[in-house]
Write a protein that holds these residues in place. Sequence first.
Motif, PDB file in Angstrom:
ATOM      1  N   THR A  22       0.667  -1.211  -0.080  1.00 51.24           N
ATOM      2  CA  THR A  22      -0.172   0.047   0.044  1.00 51.24           C
ATOM      3  C   THR A  22       0.881   1.147  -0.134  1.00 51.24           C
ATOM      4  O   THR A  22       2.191   1.347   0.265  1.00 51.24           O
ATOM      5  CB  THR A  22      -0.967  -0.061   1.193  1.00 51.24           C
ATOM      6  N   LEU A  23       0.237   2.240  -0.493  1.00 47.61           N
ATOM      7  CA  LEU A  23       0.930   3.695  -0.531  1.00 47.61           C
ATOM      8  C   LEU A  23      -0.120   4.647   0.368  1.00 47.61           C
ATOM      9  O   LEU A  23      -1.106   4.479   0.083  1.00 47.61           O
ATOM     10  CB  LEU A  23       1.030   4.028  -1.815  1.00 47.61           C
ATOM     11  N   ALA A  24       0.368   5.102   1.364  1.00 48.41           N
ATOM     12  CA  ALA A  24      -0.276   5.929   2.214  1.00 48.41           C
ATOM     13  C   ALA A  24       0.091   7.322   1.911  1.00 48.41           C
ATOM     14  O   ALA A  24       1.510   7.850   2.393  1.00 48.41           O
ATOM     15  CB  ALA A  24      -0.587   5.601   3.736  1.00 48.41           C
ATOM     16  N   TRP A  25      -0.627   8.469   1.450  1.00 52.30           N
ATOM     17  CA  TRP A  25      -0.189   9.634   1.561  1.00 52.30           C
ATOM     18  C   TRP A  25      -0.377  10.469   2.861  1.00 52.30           C
ATOM     19  O   TRP A  25      -1.689  10.548   3.437  1.00 52.30           O
ATOM     20  CB  TRP A  25      -0.951  10.462   0.466  1.00 52.30           C
ATOM     21  N   MET A  26       0.472  10.873   3.541  1.00 51.49           N
ATOM     22  CA  MET A  26       0.202  11.302   4.899  1.00 51.49           C
ATOM     23  C   MET A  26       0.867  12.827   4.871  1.00 51.49           C
ATOM     24  O   MET A  26       1.910  13.003   4.511  1.00 51.49           O
ATOM     25  CB  MET A  26       1.296  10.345   6.102  1.00 51.49           C
ATOM     26  N   ILE A  27       0.382  13.539   5.807  1.00 53.74           N
ATOM     27  CA  ILE A  27       0.771  14.847   6.133  1.00 53.74           C
ATOM     28  C   ILE A  27       0.764  14.836   7.750  1.00 53.74           C
ATOM     29  O   ILE A  27      -0.368  14.883   8.264  1.00 53.74           O
ATOM     30  CB  ILE A  27       0.080  16.080   5.605  1.00 53.74           C
ATOM     31  N   ASP A  28       1.742  15.405   8.326  1.00 53.76           N
ATOM     32  CA  ASP A  28       1.912  15.406   9.609  1.00 53.76           C
ATOM     33  C   ASP A  28       1.265  14.327  10.480  1.00 53.76           C
ATOM     34  O   ASP A  28       0.504  14.741  11.587  1.00 53.76           O
ATOM     35  CB  ASP A  28       1.507  16.820  10.190  1.00 53.76           C
ATOM     36  N   GLY A  29       1.723  13.305   9.785  1.00 52.37           N
ATOM     37  CA  GLY A  29       1.235  11.897  10.824  1.00 52.37           C
ATOM     38  C   GLY A  29      -0.326  11.520  10.497  1.00 52.37           C
ATOM     39  O   GLY A  29      -0.619  10.300  11.013  1.00 52.37           O
ATOM     40  N   LYS A  30      -1.043  12.135   9.712  1.00 51.23           N
ATOM     41  CA  LYS A  30      -2.228  11.873   9.523  1.00 51.23           C
ATOM     42  C   LYS A  30      -2.436  11.336   7.851  1.00 51.23           C
ATOM     43  O   LYS A  30      -1.820  11.765   6.971  1.00 51.23           O
ATOM     44  CB  LYS A  30      -3.284  12.998   9.444  1.00 51.23           C
ATOM     45  N   GLN A  53      13.449   5.203 -10.459  1.00 51.13           N
ATOM     46  CA  GLN A  53      12.326   4.515  -9.907  1.00 51.13           C
ATOM     47  C   GLN A  53      11.466   5.610  -9.473  1.00 51.13           C
ATOM     48  O   GLN A  53      11.728   6.821  -8.992  1.00 51.13           O
ATOM     49  CB  GLN A  53      12.800   3.830  -8.602  1.00 51.13           C
ATOM     50  N   ALA A  54      10.194   5.106  -9.754  1.00 52.59           N
ATOM     51  CA  ALA A  54       9.056   6.292  -9.585  1.00 52.59           C
ATOM     52  C   ALA A  54       7.857   5.554  -9.213  1.00 52.59           C
ATOM     53  O   ALA A  54       7.532   4.480  -9.135  1.00 52.59           O
ATOM     54  CB  ALA A  54       8.884   7.136 -10.859  1.00 52.59           C
ATOM     55  N   VAL A  55       7.061   6.243  -8.512  1.00 53.10           N
ATOM     56  CA  VAL A  55       5.698   6.171  -8.351  1.00 53.10           C
ATOM     57  C   VAL A  55       4.781   6.620  -9.499  1.00 53.10           C
ATOM     58  O   VAL A  55       5.067   7.706 -10.093  1.00 53.10           O
ATOM     59  CB  VAL A  55       5.014   6.700  -7.007  1.00 53.10           C
ATOM     60  N   HIS A  56       4.343   5.601 -10.280  1.00 56.01           N
ATOM     61  CA  HIS A  56       3.432   5.843 -11.558  1.00 56.01           C
ATOM     62  C   HIS A  56       2.109   4.922 -11.588  1.00 56.01           C
ATOM     63  O   HIS A  56       2.155   3.807 -11.210  1.00 56.01           O
ATOM     64  CB  HIS A  56       4.364   6.265 -12.641  1.00 56.01           C
ATOM     65  N   TYR A  57       1.147   5.529 -12.512  1.00 53.59           N
ATOM     66  CA  TYR A  57       0.101   4.661 -12.754  1.00 53.59           C
ATOM     67  C   TYR A  57       0.770   3.397 -13.762  1.00 53.59           C
ATOM     68  O   TYR A  57       1.645   3.886 -14.813  1.00 53.59           O
ATOM     69  CB  TYR A  57      -0.778   5.486 -13.460  1.00 53.59           C
ATOM     70  N   SER A  58       0.258   2.352 -13.754  1.00 53.57           N
ATOM     71  CA  SER A  58       0.451   1.296 -14.620  1.00 53.57           C
ATOM     72  C   SER A  58      -0.796   0.494 -15.131  1.00 53.57           C
ATOM     73  O   SER A  58      -1.629  -0.047 -14.459  1.00 53.57           O
ATOM     74  CB  SER A  58       1.397  -0.015 -13.692  1.00 53.57           C
ATOM     75  N   ALA A  59      -1.027   0.546 -16.393  1.00 52.37           N
ATOM     76  CA  ALA A  59      -1.912  -0.081 -16.981  1.00 52.37           C
ATOM     77  C   ALA A  59      -2.172  -1.517 -16.674  1.00 52.37           C
ATOM     78  O   ALA A  59      -2.944  -2.310 -16.674  1.00 52.37           O
ATOM     79  CB  ALA A  59      -2.233   0.288 -18.422  1.00 52.37           C
ATOM     80  N   ASP A  60      -0.565  -1.931 -16.737  1.00 56.27           N
ATOM     81  CA  ASP A  60      -0.598  -3.551 -16.730  1.00 56.27           C
ATOM     82  C   ASP A  60      -0.892  -3.949 -15.343  1.00 56.27           C
ATOM     83  O   ASP A  60      -1.564  -5.067 -15.223  1.00 56.27           O
ATOM     84  CB  ASP A  60       1.058  -3.842 -16.758  1.00 56.27           C
ATOM     85  N   LEU A  99      -4.354   8.531  -8.166  1.00 55.85           N
ATOM     86  CA  LEU A  99      -3.173   8.890  -8.389  1.00 55.85           C
ATOM     87  C   LEU A  99      -3.001  10.105  -9.157  1.00 55.85           C
ATOM     88  O   LEU A  99      -2.076  10.947  -8.780  1.00 55.85           O
ATOM     89  CB  LEU A  99      -2.405   7.937  -9.295  1.00 55.85           C
ATOM     90  N   SER A 100      -3.896  10.416  -9.920  1.00 51.67           N
ATOM     91  CA  SER A 100      -4.190  11.831 -10.618  1.00 51.67           C
ATOM     92  C   SER A 100      -4.227  12.808  -9.589  1.00 51.67           C
ATOM     93  O   SER A 100      -3.593  14.041  -9.251  1.00 51.67           O
ATOM     94  CB  SER A 100      -5.382  11.748 -11.410  1.00 51.67           C
ATOM     95  N   THR A 101      -5.000  12.524  -8.451  1.00 52.19           N
ATOM     96  CA  THR A 101      -5.257  13.682  -7.335  1.00 52.19           C
ATOM     97  C   THR A 101      -4.067  13.756  -6.369  1.00 52.19           C
ATOM     98  O   THR A 101      -3.789  14.809  -6.369  1.00 52.19           O
ATOM     99  CB  THR A 101      -6.490  12.949  -6.288  1.00 52.19           C
ATOM    100  N   LEU A 102      -3.491  12.361  -6.355  1.00 46.84           N
ATOM    101  CA  LEU A 102      -2.032  12.601  -5.364  1.00 46.84           C
ATOM    102  C   LEU A 102      -1.037  13.265  -6.174  1.00 46.84           C
ATOM    103  O   LEU A 102      -0.372  14.034  -5.627  1.00 46.84           O
ATOM    104  CB  LEU A 102      -1.618  11.072  -5.173  1.00 46.84           C
ATOM    105  N   PHE A 103      -1.025  13.145  -7.508  1.00 45.72           N
ATOM    106  CA  PHE A 103       0.219  13.610  -8.248  1.00 45.72           C
ATOM    107  C   PHE A 103      -0.221  15.346  -7.929  1.00 45.72           C
ATOM    108  O   PHE A 103       0.954  16.240  -7.943  1.00 45.72           O
ATOM    109  CB  PHE A 103      -0.008  13.407  -9.625  1.00 45.72           C
ATOM    110  N   GLY A 104      -1.377  15.795  -8.004  1.00 44.09           N
ATOM    111  CA  GLY A 104      -1.663  17.155  -7.786  1.00 44.09           C
ATOM    112  C   GLY A 104      -1.282  17.744  -6.748  1.00 44.09           C
ATOM    113  O   GLY A 104      -1.086  18.837  -6.249  1.00 44.09           O
ATOM    114  N   GLN A 105      -1.233  16.855  -5.489  1.00 42.29           N
ATOM    115  CA  GLN A 105      -1.012  17.130  -4.123  1.00 42.29           C
ATOM    116  C   GLN A 105       0.448  17.086  -3.678  1.00 42.29           C
ATOM    117  O   GLN A 105       1.278  18.002  -3.136  1.00 42.29           O
ATOM    118  CB  GLN A 105      -1.706  16.559  -3.304  1.00 42.29           C
ATOM    119  N   VAL A 106       1.269  16.238  -4.340  1.00 47.98           N
ATOM    120  CA  VAL A 106       2.531  15.796  -4.126  1.00 47.98           C
ATOM    121  C   VAL A 106       3.451  17.087  -4.509  1.00 47.98           C
ATOM    122  O   VAL A 106       3.353  17.541  -5.965  1.00 47.98           O
ATOM    123  CB  VAL A 106       3.090  14.595  -4.458  1.00 47.98           C
TER     124      VAL A 106
END
Length: 289
Positions: free
Chosen positions: A186-194, A243-250, A272-279
């Motif tokens: 899993t990937l968890a997008w976290m800000i200040d522990g949340k 190495q990167a975090v990215h979308y994979s159709a496969d 991921l599109s939403t995350l890309f806009g935040q990171v």
Amino acid sequence: MQRQRFIIRTIGVATAVALAATACGPQKAESTGSASSAPSSPVAGASPEASPSDNKPGDASPSASPSASASPSASPSPTVKAIMANGDESEQVRELQARLKQLKLMTVAPTGFYGSKTTAAVKTFQSKHSLTASGAVDEASWKKIQSLSKKPTADELRPPTVNEVDAPDPRCMTGRVMCISKESRTLAWMIDGKVVSTMDVRFGSENTPTREGEFKVDRKEKDWVSTLYHTPMPYAMFFSGGQAVHYSADFAARGYAGASHGCVNVRDKGKLSTLFGQVQVGDKVVVYW
């Protein structure tokens, strides 16, 4: 000696070049590598060549009488071997995890990797059934687990549903972090522990592993194609060389039946599109077991 040094330098240069390339792309088939075909190693100290009785004082004494060494009480005790243990990775481990999930001892989806969660679940099972609570699966534990569970289905072994997020690594608890667990996948997008958002991820194979550690996002590319494998890498956020975090159709199509060439694959394009806009460039990335 000079020839050995030359070879080591040559290998070092080749490795540095490989790390600098944008090497990600889907592998044609899931690589279980030698870990799934080679027999699991026994627990430390449990090799057949060394039992507790190997170091008896009587055996080491040159004056020991034949009758003493031949005593039935001095015979070696049988060694208990581990079939599966912490650090193993195989399809048998995946089956073990699916069976433990049936028994309500695990909540995360099977990954095939025997880590801390699997060890804890096995210990709980062993304690409950009066078995040696080592956390490693020996023959007696495996037979008992099999007798109390059913053969996992394909969906139980590789569930299509979202994986449960792992406990965050301590390094994820401050700042803006993509917190990536190999054990729960899993990937968890976290800000200040949340936790802000979570998503399923897939990693590289045994031969092209995703690197572990603490990194920073050094660049972002909304539309990118691998320069080595010529495969699309939309919403790429590079953190360690190529190495990167990215979308994979496969990954979206085949799930965990495949693997990347080292990148962290995401199968939910919308998330991921939403995350890309935040990171932001400079945000932290932590990859851990």
